[in-house]
Write an enzyme that holds these catalytic residues in place. Sequence first.
Site, short mmCIF file in Angstrom:
data_model
loop_
_atom_site.label_atom_id
_atom_site.label_comp_id
_atom_site.label_asym_id
_atom_site.label_seq_id
_atom_site.Cartn_x
_atom_site.Cartn_y
_atom_site.Cartn_z
N TRP A 100 0.83 -1.22 0.00
CA TRP A 100 0.00 0.00 0.00
C TRP A 100 0.85 1.25 0.00
O TRP A 100 0.55 2.21 -0.71
CB TRP A 100 -0.99 -0.03 1.17
CG TRP A 100 -1.90 -1.21 1.11
CD1 TRP A 100 -1.99 -2.22 2.03
CD2 TRP A 100 -2.83 -1.55 0.07
NE1 TRP A 100 -2.92 -3.15 1.62
CE2 TRP A 100 -3.44 -2.77 0.43
CE3 TRP A 100 -3.19 -0.95 -1.14
CZ2 TRP A 100 -4.41 -3.39 -0.38
CZ3 TRP A 100 -4.15 -1.56 -1.94
CH2 TRP A 100 -4.75 -2.76 -1.56
N ASP A 167 -1.85 6.66 6.18
CA ASP A 167 -2.86 5.69 5.76
C ASP A 167 -3.09 4.76 6.95
O ASP A 167 -2.25 3.94 7.28
CB ASP A 167 -2.35 4.92 4.54
CG ASP A 167 -3.30 3.80 4.10
OD1 ASP A 167 -4.35 3.62 4.73
OD2 ASP A 167 -2.96 3.11 3.12
N LYS A 191 -11.89 -2.17 6.63
CA LYS A 191 -10.98 -2.95 7.46
C LYS A 191 -11.40 -2.90 8.94
O LYS A 191 -11.29 -3.89 9.63
CB LYS A 191 -9.54 -2.47 7.32
CG LYS A 191 -9.02 -2.43 5.89
CD LYS A 191 -8.60 -3.77 5.35
CE LYS A 191 -8.37 -3.81 3.85
NZ LYS A 191 -7.55 -2.76 3.28
C1 LIG Z 1 -6.93 -2.25 2.03
C2 LIG Z 1 -5.96 -1.15 2.14
C3 LIG Z 1 -5.88 -0.13 1.18
C4 LIG Z 1 -6.73 -0.10 -0.07
O1 LIG Z 1 -8.02 0.25 0.23
P1 LIG Z 1 -9.14 0.45 -0.91
O2 LIG Z 1 -10.26 1.02 -0.12
O3 LIG Z 1 -9.40 -0.92 -1.47
O4 LIG Z 1 -8.61 1.37 -1.94
C5 LIG Z 1 -4.97 0.89 1.38
N1 LIG Z 1 -4.18 0.90 2.46
C6 LIG Z 1 -4.21 -0.08 3.39
C7 LIG Z 1 -3.30 0.00 4.56
C8 LIG Z 1 -5.11 -1.13 3.26
O5 LIG Z 1 -5.14 -2.09 4.18
#
Ligand SMILES: *Cc1c(COP(=O)(O)O)cnc(C)c1O
Length: 354
Positions: A100, A167, A191
């Site tokens: 990511w 993030d 998540k």
């Molecule tokens: C799952 C995830 C993403 C991607 O998320 P989307 O909503 O599918 O774009 C980005 N960063 C992390 C840390 C993730 O776990």
Amino acid sequence: MKKHNFSAGPCILPQEVIKKSAEAVLNFNNSNLSLIEISHRSKDFVAVMDNACALALEHLNLQNKGYKALFLQGGASTQFLMAAYNLLEKKAAYLNTGTWSSKALKEAKLFGEVIEVASSKDKNFNYIPKNFNIPSDIDYFHCTSNNTIFGTQINSFPEVNAPLVCDMSSDIFSRELDFSKFDLIYAGAQKNMGPAGTTLVVVKEEILGKVSRNIPSMLDYKIHINSESMFNTPSVFAVYVSMLTLDWLKNLGGISAIEKINNKKADTIYTEIDRNPLFKGFAQKEDRSKMNATFTLVEGANQELFDGLWKAAGISGINGHRSVGGYRASMYNALPLESVQVLVEVMKEFERKS
Ligand SMILES: *Cc1c(COP(=O)(O)O)cnc(C)c1O
């Protein structure tokens, strides 16, 4: 049979949240209308959006500190470019701790110079780099708090003299942090907060408006702030379920209460991974994630036997990501300790039967 859902995302949500969401789809607030067939500008839905934003800021202890919470679309992946679009004038610094982070870094390169301050790619991202230098002349620093795929988590965030962007998709609301150290936090809902379809963005307003480029409306944080996440039709269902989960967390005692349970879950699984001679952990110990535990079988262990045992115990979603292999037990807020205990029992049973 009761399922023990270790899915990495979309993933487990509290049962009572799922039940309330289902009821709202049939009959929202006793209106005899469905949540998903009314105007997003109706009084009832505006209240949902307001409440969801307020709860997010309350949990993070960021009320009245110059922050705004937004529920946007396009997933965390859109935030990779949106953060850069809104903040990158000349140069940004990124810490590369996994898939990511790498994707975020790649998008930022479309907007300016990007310095990769450190990377753990040399060891397939099984650790968090430390003691790196961050240039002082940057527009912001970006990191990923929890690496969902590799099972590592940042414990200590660097001090930066620039906006700190993070993030937090896979560990937001899971542990206490001084969230006021961050200037922009984003997290895909699926998540630890709700269903796929919305992304929480928490931004300190004073960092905005400093780049010289024109920003398309849908990618402009200021436009979304001014229209209170209603610039266009928001993802009403995903926002509603997120609100219910944030409310569930509040009733439970908030982040400090859930963190204690999360610590217990992580301790339970890692103790067994380290004790059981048939397993080995993937991530380096000091950087292990409390949300996603990654582990593999030792060479020669009977994979078929283990897979049969966990499936028979009602365990679901523990196959590892293809870039790591083995297994990944994702233990988000809604996963009860009991599920981790069932998995540990299965690991012990596997040892006995091997
Ligand atoms: C799952 C995830 C993403 C991607 O998320 P989307 O909503 O599918 O774009 C980005 N960063 C992390 C840390 C993730 O776990």
